[in-house]
Design a protein around this motif. Structure first.
Motif, PDB file in Angstrom:
ATOM      1  N   THR A   1       0.840  -1.203   0.000  1.00 27.99           N
ATOM      2  CA  THR A   1       0.000   0.000   0.000  1.00 27.99           C
ATOM      3  C   THR A   1       0.874   1.252   0.000  1.00 27.99           C
ATOM      4  N   ALA A   2       1.888   1.249   0.870  1.00 23.97           N
ATOM      5  CA  ALA A   2       2.779   2.420   0.946  1.00 23.97           C
ATOM      6  C   ALA A   2       3.508   2.624  -0.385  1.00 23.97           C
ATOM      7  N   ASP A   3       3.872   1.507  -1.000  1.00 32.30           N
ATOM      8  CA  ASP A   3       4.603   1.578  -2.260  1.00 32.30           C
ATOM      9  C   ASP A   3       3.722   2.147  -3.388  1.00 32.30           C
ATOM     10  N   ASP A   4       2.394   1.928  -3.238  1.00 27.48           N
ATOM     11  CA  ASP A   4       1.456   2.393  -4.278  1.00 27.48           C
ATOM     12  C   ASP A   4       1.010   3.841  -4.074  1.00 27.48           C
TER      13      ASP A   4
ATOM     14  N   THR B   1       5.580  10.565  -1.135  1.00 27.53           N
ATOM     15  CA  THR B   1       6.610  10.069  -2.058  1.00 27.53           C
ATOM     16  C   THR B   1       7.361   8.890  -1.461  1.00 27.53           C
ATOM     17  N   LYS B   2       7.984   8.096  -2.335  1.00 22.19           N
ATOM     18  CA  LYS B   2       8.744   6.925  -1.867  1.00 22.19           C
ATOM     19  C   LYS B   2       9.900   7.350  -0.967  1.00 22.19           C
ATOM     20  N   THR B   3      10.523   8.491  -1.279  1.00 20.46           N
ATOM     21  CA  THR B   3      11.643   8.928  -0.422  1.00 20.46           C
ATOM     22  C   THR B   3      11.139   9.260   0.974  1.00 20.46           C
ATOM     23  N   GLU B   4       9.914   9.810   1.073  1.00 23.07           N
ATOM     24  CA  GLU B   4       9.377  10.109   2.417  1.00 23.07           C
ATOM     25  C   GLU B   4       9.098   8.825   3.187  1.00 23.07           C
TER      26      GLU B   4
END
Ligand code: NAP
Length: 311
Positions: free
Chosen positions: A203-206, A211-214
């Motif tokens: 879920t977090a990846d989607d 943002t992914k960096t956050e």
């Protein structure tokens, strides 16, 4: 020096679990000869470079010939094919066991191939990490962890005792239960947590709004603890989901109901319900520490323990 428990032990599959066994067998002097077999040339070569055994082959049948103890440590979906392959070469009186994370399915796949006179005793050490392959193993993996046997009706008590003693010498505590009970228990203590972790990390990846960096940068606030489980071997966990389907679906149904309850308490601002639940769950953590299954250090003990163990 005492004589080894078994003249020859064959390890079929030499990943995290197989190679941890190889290392503890050597440390404790449990076998006169350790024969190693794995599917690929690359893994076999790695096992040989690490010096995990006495003989090496990609032919599982050759490895199990004359072995007194055969331990199959492959993904659960492959256990039937492996059993079929090795069956003609198994010695009369040998003990055949496995380490698979699901038991009813492994029994259904392996048992039909087990020849008369071979003692088939399904097993599952509740010990592991998120790593895989022969480099990932270590001799202390099973220390103070549980190894559960799900013996079939008519199992020879002497063979069961010999296998229990073997695992005790590997450092494990022994328990026995029926395969269905094992599968239901493991669905809640191991399979569901992994599925939840895979889901939350997915879920977090989607997410598009964060943002992914956050996600990576602020991961220490909780997310990071799920990523360890979600880094577990995809083949192994695909097979666990496919081969413990009923128990996992049952636990997922309960989980969804309880999540809806939690969702409702949050929506209606029911602080008492939230507080009660969070107090109850905190006590579960304390019981795990009291039972010696984790240590009470910050970071789930990861700073203090070199190799965190899981089930
Ligand atoms: P692993 O590190 O990925 O090693 C898997 C081994 O099985 C390798 O030797 C691999 O051979 C072989 N293999 C893979 N697919 C195969 C196939 N289709 N046919 C024959 N051999 C195959 O896995 P592991 O973590 O040791 O897990 C092994 C078993 O232990 C699984 O049944 C798992 O459920 C159980 N278990 C795992 C844990 C854990 O936390 N990891 C804990 C308890 C029990 P190649 O590399 O040569 O392809």
């Amino acid at each position: 020096m005492t004589s080894p428990m078994f003249e020859k032990i064959a390890l079929v599959g030499i990943g995290l679990i197989g190679s941890s066994l190889a290392r503890v067998i050597r440390r404790e002097g449990l076998a006169g000869h350790v024969a190693i077999s794995t599917r690929s040339e690359a893994t076999l070569k790695r096992a040989e470079t690490l010096g995990l055994g006495d003989s090496y082959t990609t032919d599982a049948r050759e490895a199990v010939r004359d072995a007194d103890l055969v331990i199959v440590s492959v993904p659960v979906g492959s256990s039937g094919t492996v059993a079929e392959e090795i069956a003609p070469a198994l010695k009369k009186g040998a003990i055949l066991t496995d380490v698979g994370s699901t038991k009813a399915s492994v029994i259904a796949q392996m048992q039909p191939h087990v020849p008369e006179g071979v003692h088939f005793i399904p097993g599952h050490p509740l010990a592991g990490t998120e790593k895989s392959g022969p480099d990932a193993g270590f001799a202390e993996l099973f220390a103070n962890r549980w190894c559960i046997f799900t013996p079939l009706p008519g199992t020879d008590p002497d063979a069961l005792e010999r296998l229990s003693e073997f695992w005790r010498r590997c450092g494990a505590n022994i328990d026995t239960m029926d395969p269905q009970h094992h599968d239901m228990t493991l669905a809640i203590v191991s399979h569901l947590p992994h599925i939840i972790a895979y889901n939350i990390v997915g879920t977090a990846d989607d997410l598009e709004s964060v943002t992914k960096t956050e996600v990576i940068k602020y991961s220490a606030s909780g997310f990071r603890d799920f990523t360890r489980l979600a880094a577990s071997d995809p083949t192994m966990w695909r097979d666990v989901c496919l081969h413990n389907k009923d128990a996992i679906l049952e636990m997922l149904a309960r989980f969804s109901e309880d999540l809806a309850f939690l969702q409702r308490a949050i929506r209606w601002g029911d602080g008492d319900k939230l507080f009660d639940l969070f107090t109850r769950t905190r006590a579960v953590r304390r019981s795990i520490i009291e039972a010696g299954q984790d240590i009470d250090a910050p970071d789930f003990g990861r700073q203090a323990v070199e190799h965190p163990a899981k089930g």
